[in-house]
Design an enzyme around this catalytic site. Structure first.
Site, PDB file in Angstrom:
ATOM      1  N   THR A 154       0.839  -1.186   0.000  1.00 28.59           N
ATOM      2  CA  THR A 154       0.000   0.000   0.000  1.00 28.59           C
ATOM      3  C   THR A 154       0.880   1.245   0.000  1.00 28.59           C
ATOM      4  O   THR A 154       2.104   1.172  -0.151  1.00 28.59           O
ATOM      5  CB  THR A 154      -0.975  -0.049   1.197  1.00 28.59           C
ATOM      6  OG1 THR A 154      -1.833   1.092   1.143  1.00 28.59           O
ATOM      7  CG2 THR A 154      -0.243  -0.055   2.528  1.00 28.59           C
ATOM      8  N   GLU A 209       1.349  -7.773 -17.039  1.00 24.20           N
ATOM      9  CA  GLU A 209       1.007  -6.698 -17.968  1.00 24.20           C
ATOM     10  C   GLU A 209       0.285  -5.568 -17.242  1.00 24.20           C
ATOM     11  O   GLU A 209       0.524  -4.387 -17.512  1.00 24.20           O
ATOM     12  CB  GLU A 209       0.133  -7.227 -19.105  1.00 24.20           C
ATOM     13  CG  GLU A 209      -0.245  -6.164 -20.130  1.00 24.20           C
ATOM     14  CD  GLU A 209      -1.161  -6.682 -21.214  1.00 24.20           C
ATOM     15  OE1 GLU A 209      -1.614  -5.878 -22.048  1.00 24.20           O
ATOM     16  OE2 GLU A 209      -1.438  -7.893 -21.230  1.00 24.20           O
ATOM     17  N   LEU A 215     -10.895   6.519  -3.473  1.00 27.84           N
ATOM     18  CA  LEU A 215     -10.190   5.262  -3.265  1.00 27.84           C
ATOM     19  C   LEU A 215      -9.874   5.040  -1.796  1.00 27.84           C
ATOM     20  O   LEU A 215      -9.517   3.924  -1.401  1.00 27.84           O
ATOM     21  CB  LEU A 215      -8.899   5.219  -4.097  1.00 27.84           C
ATOM     22  CG  LEU A 215      -9.057   5.377  -5.606  1.00 27.84           C
ATOM     23  CD1 LEU A 215      -7.741   5.046  -6.304  1.00 27.84           C
ATOM     24  CD2 LEU A 215     -10.183   4.514  -6.160  1.00 27.84           C
ATOM     25  N   LYS A 261       4.069   1.531  -3.622  1.00 33.11           N
ATOM     26  CA  LYS A 261       3.666   0.751  -4.791  1.00 33.11           C
ATOM     27  C   LYS A 261       4.624   0.905  -5.969  1.00 33.11           C
ATOM     28  O   LYS A 261       4.897  -0.055  -6.689  1.00 33.11           O
ATOM     29  CB  LYS A 261       2.243   1.129  -5.200  1.00 33.11           C
ATOM     30  CG  LYS A 261       1.211   0.764  -4.143  1.00 33.11           C
ATOM     31  CD  LYS A 261      -0.195   1.124  -4.571  1.00 33.11           C
ATOM     32  CE  LYS A 261      -1.197   0.776  -3.482  1.00 33.11           C
ATOM     33  NZ  LYS A 261      -2.593   1.043  -3.887  1.00 33.11           N
ATOM     34  N   ASP A 273      -5.336  -3.312  -8.112  1.00 32.86           N
ATOM     35  CA  ASP A 273      -6.126  -2.134  -7.736  1.00 32.86           C
ATOM     36  C   ASP A 273      -7.205  -1.824  -8.767  1.00 32.86           C
ATOM     37  O   ASP A 273      -8.365  -1.599  -8.428  1.00 32.86           O
ATOM     38  CB  ASP A 273      -5.220  -0.906  -7.565  1.00 32.86           C
ATOM     39  CG  ASP A 273      -4.515  -0.882  -6.226  1.00 32.86           C
ATOM     40  OD1 ASP A 273      -4.987  -1.549  -5.287  1.00 32.86           O
ATOM     41  OD2 ASP A 273      -3.488  -0.181  -6.128  1.00 32.86           O
TER      42      ASP A 273
END
Length: 280
Positions: free
Chosen positions: A61, A77, A216, A65, A101
């Protein structure tokens, strides 16, 4: 017993250990999942120590990242398109990276909430690891245009360029958003509320009653943006708790080869007080 963890800074209030424990009970898979606080400068050493202790997989987190991406010997990918990793798997003594995510966000919006993202003109606020994770998935979900705005414009420019879709993905200066008209989807991927900000400042003309506002973050960290969205007249507002559960389920499937049922886990968490929990 298999060992897993979530790495972040701070991370002590992450819900990920509870989520993965629930998934393990549901599927009959025995695992140990902990939270590891690692500042950016200590992340590599903490990850090495975790691997030496038998760690088989990890979630990552904020603010790690993009650093996680750089530490991987192989990446999916999805991770390559994002330039960021939130899911690590230990294979043959090396870390392989993925990013769940974006698929987590889209599954929450189109699955649990049954919303259609196709044809929506979208505004993405932020250009860090979280924004990088969801931007490709929003394009794949069919948004007609993706405008990226960040307080540091160079990062917004870099993300727009990395997406490789100049007809649909564009960057804008934050102060120029007042001239951009309205959006059918606004996604907040900034960390402003994590830094103690209690207000979110955006032009109200960016939204209409038909605008879907998504943060988010969840809990206390989502309050400021969702308050702005409510005042701006948005009818539909969503925080990041559902995305958190969905991205965790995708990581769980990568590690264990089985997809857990997210609905009861989401319902259980939504019934709890998450006001002091930071988003993943």
């Amino acid at each position: 017993m298999s060992h897993y963890a979530v790495f972040g800074h701070p991370v002590s209030h992450s819900l990920s250990p509870r989520i993965h424990a629930a998934f393990g009970r549901q599927t009959g898979i025995e695992l140990n999942y902990t939270a590891v606080d690692a500042a950016p400068e200590a992340f590599m050493q903490a990850l090495d120590a975790f691997a030496a202790g038998g760690g088989r997989g990890a979630n990552v987190t904020l603010p790690l990242k993009e650093a996680a991406f750089a530490l991987c010997s192989a990446t999916s990918e999805r991770a390559q398109r994002a330039g960021a990793v939130n899911t690590l798997t230990r294979n043959d003594g090396q870390w392989h990276g993925d990013n769940t995510d974006g698929i987590g966000l889209v599954r929450d919006l189109t699955g649990r909430l049954r919303l259609d993202l196709r044809g929506r003109r979208a505004l993405l606020l932020g250009a860090g690891g979280s924004a990088r994770g969801v931007a490709p998935a929003l394009l794949d979900a069919g948004v007609s245009e993706l405008i990226i705005a960040n307080r540091t414009p160079e990062r917004a420019d870099a993300l727009a360029d990395a997406l490789g879709e100049p007809e649909r993905a564009h960057s804008r200066y934050w102060e120029d958003l007042v001239n951009e008209g309205d959006f059918a989807l606004i996604v907040n991927a900034t960390s402003a509320s994590r830094s103690g900000a209690t207000e979110f400042s955006l032009p109200f003309q960016l939204s209409t009653p038909r605008t879907l506002a998504v943060d988010l973050n969840y809990g206390e960290a989502a309050i400021a943006f969702l308050a702005w969205a409510r005042t701006a007249g948005c009818r539909d507002m969503v925080d990041g708790l559902g995305m958190l559960v969905e991205q965790a389920a995708a990581a769980f499937e990568i590690w264990h080869g089985v997809r857990p049922d997210t609905a009861p886990v989401y319902a259980a968490l939504r019934g709890k007080d998450a006001s002091l929990v930071t988003a993943d």
